[in-house]
Design an enzyme around this catalytic site. Structure first.
Site, PDB file in Angstrom:
ATOM      1  CG  ASP A   1      24.503  20.719  32.236  1.00 58.73           C
ATOM      2  OD1 ASP A   1      23.353  20.252  32.104  1.00 58.73           O
ATOM      3  OD2 ASP A   1      25.396  20.605  31.378  1.00 58.73           O
TER       4      ASP A   1
ATOM      5  CB  ILE B   1      20.837  15.865  33.302  1.00 58.93           C
ATOM      6  CG1 ILE B   1      19.875  15.435  34.402  1.00 58.93           C
ATOM      7  CG2 ILE B   1      21.604  14.630  32.770  1.00 58.93           C
ATOM      8  CD1 ILE B   1      18.981  14.255  34.023  1.00 58.93           C
ATOM      9  CG  ASP B   2      27.531  17.905  31.654  1.00 57.57           C
ATOM     10  OD1 ASP B   2      27.209  18.203  30.484  1.00 57.57           O
ATOM     11  OD2 ASP B   2      28.704  17.722  32.018  1.00 57.57           O
TER      12      ASP B   2
ATOM     13  CG  ASP C   1      17.669  16.728  31.190  1.00 54.30           C
ATOM     14  OD1 ASP C   1      18.774  17.083  30.778  1.00 54.30           O
ATOM     15  OD2 ASP C   1      17.238  15.560  31.046  1.00 54.30           O
TER      16      ASP C   1
ATOM     17  CG  ASP D   1      28.215  21.537  28.701  1.00 53.91           C
ATOM     18  OD1 ASP D   1      27.417  20.912  29.422  1.00 53.91           O
ATOM     19  OD2 ASP D   1      27.982  21.807  27.502  1.00 53.91           O
TER      20      ASP D   1
ATOM     21  CD  GLU E   1      21.564  21.731  28.675  1.00 56.18           C
ATOM     22  OE1 GLU E   1      22.039  21.070  29.613  1.00 56.18           O
ATOM     23  OE2 GLU E   1      21.386  21.276  27.531  1.00 56.18           O
TER      24      GLU E   1
ATOM     25  CB  THR F   1      20.798  14.734  28.354  1.00 59.22           C
ATOM     26  OG1 THR F   1      20.780  15.873  29.212  1.00 59.22           O
ATOM     27  CG2 THR F   1      19.389  14.178  28.241  1.00 59.22           C
TER      28      THR F   1
HETATM   29  N1  LIG Z   1      29.251  19.726  19.021  1.00 63.29           N
HETATM   30  C1  LIG Z   1      29.493  19.722  20.333  1.00 63.29           C
HETATM   31  N2  LIG Z   1      30.760  19.830  20.797  1.00 63.29           N
HETATM   32  C2  LIG Z   1      31.023  19.813  22.123  1.00 63.29           C
HETATM   33  N3  LIG Z   1      30.059  19.692  23.077  1.00 63.29           N
HETATM   34  C3  LIG Z   1      28.789  19.575  22.668  1.00 63.29           C
HETATM   35  C4  LIG Z   1      28.430  19.589  21.298  1.00 63.29           C
HETATM   36  N4  LIG Z   1      27.091  19.462  21.214  1.00 63.29           N
HETATM   37  C5  LIG Z   1      26.629  19.384  22.477  1.00 63.29           C
HETATM   38  N5  LIG Z   1      27.638  19.456  23.361  1.00 63.29           N
HETATM   39  C6  LIG Z   1      27.588  19.446  24.815  1.00 63.29           C
HETATM   40  O1  LIG Z   1      28.139  18.226  25.280  1.00 63.29           O
HETATM   41  C7  LIG Z   1      27.593  18.010  26.556  1.00 63.29           C
HETATM   42  C8  LIG Z   1      27.832  16.600  27.015  1.00 63.29           C
HETATM   43  O2  LIG Z   1      29.211  16.405  27.082  1.00 63.29           O
HETATM   44  P1  LIG Z   1      29.874  14.967  27.182  1.00 63.29           P
HETATM   45  O3  LIG Z   1      30.015  14.441  25.803  1.00 63.29           O
HETATM   46  O4  LIG Z   1      31.176  15.291  27.816  1.00 63.29           O
HETATM   47  O5  LIG Z   1      28.983  14.121  28.024  1.00 63.29           O
HETATM   48  C9  LIG Z   1      26.146  18.372  26.384  1.00 63.29           C
HETATM   49  O6  LIG Z   1      25.618  18.700  27.634  1.00 63.29           O
HETATM   50  P2  LIG Z   1      24.118  18.207  28.042  1.00 63.29           P
HETATM   51  O7  LIG Z   1      24.110  16.730  28.041  1.00 63.29           O
HETATM   52  O8  LIG Z   1      23.978  18.838  29.364  1.00 63.29           O
HETATM   53  O9  LIG Z   1      23.218  18.813  27.001  1.00 63.29           O
HETATM   54  C10 LIG Z   1      26.197  19.554  25.395  1.00 63.29           C
HETATM   55  O10 LIG Z   1      26.092  20.820  26.025  1.00 63.29           O
HETATM   56 MG   LIG Z   2      25.926  19.748  29.669  1.00 63.81          MG
HETATM   57 MG   LIG Z   3      22.354  19.299  30.437  1.00 65.64          MG
HETATM   58 MG   LIG Z   4      21.426  19.357  26.862  1.00 68.26          MG
END
Ligand SMILES: Nc1ncnc2c1ncn2[C@@H]1O[C@H](COP(=O)(O)O)[C@@H](OP(=O)(O)O)[C@H]1O
Ligand SMILES: [Mg+2]
Ligand SMILES: [Mg+2]
Ligand SMILES: [Mg+2]
Length: 327
Positions: A121, A123-124, A45, A270, A68, A126
């Site tokens: 982002d 890494i979206d 990341d 996101d 992020e 992670t």
């Molecule tokens: N309670 C929540 N509800 C919705 N999204 C959330 C969450 N907590 C974290 N996230 C977000 O969900 C993203 C991942 O989404 P997905 O489930 O679609 O893979 C995370 O991005 P990061 O991985 O960049 O931190 C984070 O920003």
């Molecule tokens: Mg993300």
């Molecule tokens: Mg991320």
């Molecule tokens: Mg994150």
């Protein structure tokens, strides 16, 4: 505006970052560090954010970047090893990386939202990255609150979802008014993509998060059934879900607030890149109440709750089903 240079720099940056991420994963150095909100972050990341902010600063020195990550934790003395690792990965794509430079590049992502800004982002997904599942490098340019350019690099996404063991690595690119494309990360001619126009919901699929904390799986299932989608959902991490809708491989992506975190507000990074990819492929993106996502307020979408992404044709039916299942 044609946004030709913005598009080129964004693609180059996302591909350089994707290379770092894949390298980190292949070398299995993906232990997670924990952020203050308890969510995971990895050297990949940080490396991805450093490289992208660096390339954006070279191309567009006046543009703020709202990313992020930031380097506050990484400069702690106990993190010297991790900073050295990040530096060596960044070094593999830009040969003038030093620990100090890497920290300053990561912190270029602490910009503020303005009339024109990038959101990143690095890494979206992670959690998906750590699980060896899907993740995306997501970068978007926003002007006057409207997303103008979006790039999503999905290094682990099968080029054809129907052939999960086939070639992997897809780059989605969209520019406002110019359509959306996908191309294998390995190279080739970008191919124009369109959402599925089928309204025969019996044949349609929907996508949702793997993480139950990021979306209410049971309500999502109810809504999909109410719309007539009978197939099981495809669970996938990251904005790769937007890619699946944009390329017609799914008709719907539902992200309803998890009952564990009912007051959660979505982050701009996101959704910004994914939103333009789907819109330029002919689809629709709103929150669960039908409001457009407002990217002009801050890093959180405070005016929006949940996200509904569809091929357009079924959007109104989905919103109606959401009203009917409201408690
Ligand atoms: N309670 C929540 N509800 C919705 N999204 C959330 C969450 N907590 C974290 N996230 C977000 O969900 C993203 C991942 O989404 P997905 O489930 O679609 O893979 C995370 O991005 P990061 O991985 O960049 O931190 C984070 O920003
Ligand atoms: Mg993300
Ligand atoms: Mg991320
Ligand atoms: Mg994150």
């Amino acid at each position: 505006m044609s946004y030709q240079q913005e598009k080129q720099v964004a693609i180059e940056a996302a591909l350089a970052a994707a290379k770092i991420c894949e390298q980190v994963r292949s070398e299995r150095v993906t232990q997670a560090m924990e952020k203050s909100d308890k969510s995971p972050v990895t050297v990949a990341d940080y490396g991805s954010q450093a490289v992208i902010c660096r390339l954006l600063a070279q191309g567009f020195p006046n543009d703020p970047v709202v990313g992020e990550e930031d380097a506050a934790d990484l400069v702690e003395p106990t993190m010297a090893n991790q900073l050295a690792q990040v530096t060596s990965y960044v070094q593999s794509v830009t040969n003038d990386a030093t620990p100090e430079a890497v920290v300053s590049w990561i912190n270029l992502g602490n910009g503020e939202i303005g009339p024109r800004y990038w959101t990143l982002d690095p890494i979206d997904g992670t959690k998906g990255f750590l699980r060896n599942d899907q993740y995306a490098v997501a970068l978007a340019l926003v002007e006057q609150g409207e997303v103008k350019v979006g790039v999503l690099a999905c290094p682990a996404l099968p080029v054809n979802l129907a052939q999960p063991d086939g070639e992997r690595g897809v780059l989605f690119v969209a520019v406002r008014g110019q359509g959306a494309t996908m191309v294998p990360i390995s190279g080739g001619e970008p191919e124009s993509i369109q959402v599925t126009d089928a309204d025969n919901t019996a044949e349609l699929r929907f996508v949702e998060s793997v993480e139950s904390g990021h979306g209410d799986h049971s309500r999502q299932d109810l809504v999909a059934k109410a719309v007539g989608i009978t197939a099981d959902s495809l669970r996938m991490d990251s904005q790769a879900k937007y890619g699946a809708v944009a390329s017609g491989q799914a008709a719907l992506y539902l992200r309803l607030p998890s009952s564990k975190y009912p007051n959660y507000r979505e982050k701009i990074w996101d959704h910004a890149a994914g939103t333009i990819v789907v819109e330029e492929a002919g689809g629709l993106v709103t929150d669960m109440h039908g409001k457009p996502l407002n990217f002009s307020i801050g890093s959180k979408l405070v005016e929006n709750q949940g996200v509904v992404v569809s091929n357009g044709v079924i959007h109104e039916t989905v919103l109606a089903a959401l009203r009917d299942t409201a408690n």
